[in-house]
Design a protein around this motif. Structure first.
Motif, short mmCIF file in Angstrom:
data_model
loop_
_atom_site.label_atom_id
_atom_site.label_comp_id
_atom_site.label_asym_id
_atom_site.label_seq_id
_atom_site.Cartn_x
_atom_site.Cartn_y
_atom_site.Cartn_z
N ASP A 79 -27.72 -27.69 28.37
CA ASP A 79 -26.80 -27.21 27.32
C ASP A 79 -25.63 -26.46 27.94
O ASP A 79 -24.49 -26.59 27.51
CB ASP A 79 -27.52 -26.24 26.36
N THR A 80 -25.95 -25.64 28.94
CA THR A 80 -24.91 -24.84 29.60
C THR A 80 -24.04 -25.70 30.50
O THR A 80 -22.86 -25.46 30.64
CB THR A 80 -25.56 -23.75 30.49
N CYS A 81 -24.66 -26.70 31.10
CA CYS A 81 -23.97 -27.47 32.15
C CYS A 81 -22.88 -28.38 31.59
O CYS A 81 -21.78 -28.42 32.12
CB CYS A 81 -24.99 -28.30 32.93
N LEU A 136 -21.62 -39.93 39.08
CA LEU A 136 -22.40 -39.46 40.23
C LEU A 136 -22.53 -37.94 40.23
O LEU A 136 -23.61 -37.40 40.49
CB LEU A 136 -21.74 -39.89 41.54
N ALA A 137 -21.42 -37.27 39.92
CA ALA A 137 -21.45 -35.80 39.91
C ALA A 137 -22.43 -35.30 38.84
O ALA A 137 -23.23 -34.40 39.10
CB ALA A 137 -20.04 -35.26 39.64
N ALA A 138 -22.40 -35.93 37.66
CA ALA A 138 -23.32 -35.52 36.59
C ALA A 138 -24.77 -35.84 36.97
O ALA A 138 -25.69 -35.07 36.66
CB ALA A 138 -22.95 -36.21 35.28
N ALA A 139 -24.97 -36.95 37.68
CA ALA A 139 -26.33 -37.32 38.11
C ALA A 139 -26.87 -36.27 39.09
O ALA A 139 -28.05 -35.92 39.04
CB ALA A 139 -26.32 -38.70 38.75
N LYS A 153 -22.77 -26.06 36.31
CA LYS A 153 -21.76 -26.25 35.25
C LYS A 153 -20.85 -27.37 35.66
O LYS A 153 -20.41 -27.43 36.80
CB LYS A 153 -20.93 -24.97 35.06
N MET A 154 -20.58 -28.27 34.70
CA MET A 154 -19.63 -29.35 34.96
C MET A 154 -18.47 -29.14 34.00
O MET A 154 -18.64 -29.16 32.79
CB MET A 154 -20.30 -30.70 34.72
N ARG A 155 -17.29 -28.91 34.56
CA ARG A 155 -16.11 -28.66 33.73
C ARG A 155 -14.95 -29.51 34.22
O ARG A 155 -14.80 -29.79 35.40
CB ARG A 155 -15.71 -27.18 33.80
N ASN A 156 -14.14 -29.88 33.24
CA ASN A 156 -12.97 -30.68 33.53
C ASN A 156 -11.80 -29.76 33.91
O ASN A 156 -11.61 -28.73 33.29
CB ASN A 156 -12.64 -31.46 32.26
N LEU A 186 -21.18 -25.67 40.90
CA LEU A 186 -20.07 -25.96 39.97
C LEU A 186 -19.50 -27.35 40.26
O LEU A 186 -19.28 -27.70 41.42
CB LEU A 186 -18.97 -24.91 40.12
N ILE A 187 -19.30 -28.11 39.19
CA ILE A 187 -18.65 -29.42 39.33
C ILE A 187 -17.31 -29.35 38.61
O ILE A 187 -17.26 -29.03 37.42
CB ILE A 187 -19.54 -30.53 38.75
N LEU A 188 -16.27 -29.61 39.36
CA LEU A 188 -14.93 -29.61 38.77
C LEU A 188 -14.47 -31.06 38.71
O LEU A 188 -14.26 -31.71 39.73
CB LEU A 188 -13.99 -28.75 39.61
N ASP A 189 -14.35 -31.54 37.48
CA ASP A 189 -14.10 -32.95 37.26
C ASP A 189 -12.61 -33.22 37.13
O ASP A 189 -11.91 -32.49 36.43
CB ASP A 189 -14.85 -33.37 35.98
#
Ligand SMILES: [Zn+2]
Length: 276
Positions: A79-81, A136-139, A153-156, A186-189
């Protein structure tokens, strides 16, 4: 509930429910798995006692409870991610990318995440639009949350910039940035910002630089080519961001057939099989 039964066990007594257990030759057994549920008689500060021990059914029930709790914790992490709920289901198994080298890097990243974390190893996924970088990043995020229960956390990028530029008085910008800086993964998309104010880029730099100082890994995806990132000269703010990214992240080319195209083909194929 029926009454408890009491039997003597040497110096102690043992209570059990006749609905779930039975007595045989001085011991008590589970009705279902037939394992003994009375333990040894022990002396506790002068009193003889006989404690209940877990039978197979109870051990399994406990395991099921623990698993249910684990699933709940993972769901909360997800939920947070993610801001896009679809990404909760992205896994390396279901990934359509066939490039073995890329898949190898990603699966090692997941497998060795404890070390990755310690050594602060980031990834920079680059490649054409639709090649599956965000997938891939979300996986990776899903695997890290499921296997290690670590907050991700994955954010654009444009979302972050949008939030920072239009957040108004309601948004505590320092707290917002701080929460991104302190997230364990942290994933910055979609790095590759076009029209941005120097202020917004300054904040993006603060996030990336902050993570470097905290020693926390960051995964970045971009449609830019590696050359664009390495040789950027137009904006000083972007150049500063890119050079930090190159210090923190290992570039990984994501290539192959257009993943959206493949998903589309797969859908059509499935629809055909359904109808024809
Ligand atoms: Zn049992």
């Amino acid at each position: 509930m029926s009454e408890m039964k009491k039997i003597r066990m040497g110096e102690a007594s043992f209570n059990y429910s006749p609905e779930t257990a039975y007595e045989k030759n001085g011991n008590v057994y589970c009705n279902t798995c037939h394992e003994q549920i009375n333990g040894e008689v022990v002396n506790m500060m002068g009193t003889w006692m006989c404690f209940r021990i877990q039978c197979q059914c109870e051990k399994e029930e406990e395991k099921r409870w623990k698993e249910r709790e684990r699933v709940m914790r993972v769901n909360q992490l997800k939920d947070t991610c993610f801001t896009n709920p679809k990404q909760r289901n992205y896994t390396l198994d279901k990934c359509l990318i066939s490039n073995e080298k890329t898949i190898g890097v990603v699966s090692n990243y997941i497998k060795k995440f404890d070390e990755v974390r310690k050594k602060n190893v980031g990834l920079l996924f680059f490649g054409e639009v639709g090649s599956g970088k965000s997938y891939l990043a979300a996986a990776i995020a899903n695997a890290v949350m499921e296997e290690y229960e670590i907050t991700c956390k994955m954010r654009n990028f444009s979302q972050i910039i949008n939030d920072l530029q239009s957040g108004g008085f309601d948004l505590d910008k320092n707290r917002y940035i701080d929460s991104l800086v302190r997230t364990p993964l942290l994933i910055l998309d979609d790095l590759g910002i076009e029209r941005n104010t120097p202020y917004a880029l300054e904040q993006v730099y603060n996030i990336i630089n902050g993570r470097s100082l905290q020693g926390l890994p960051t995964i970045i995806t971009t449609n830019l080519s590696l050359e664009d990132i390495k040789n950027h000269t137009e904006s000083i703010e972007l150049k500063r961001i890119y050079s930090r990214v190159l210090e923190m992240c290992i570039p990984v080319l994501v290539s192959g057939a257009d993943i959206r195209e493949q998903i589309h083909k797969k859908k059509i194929q499935e629809s055909r099989e359904l109808l024809l």
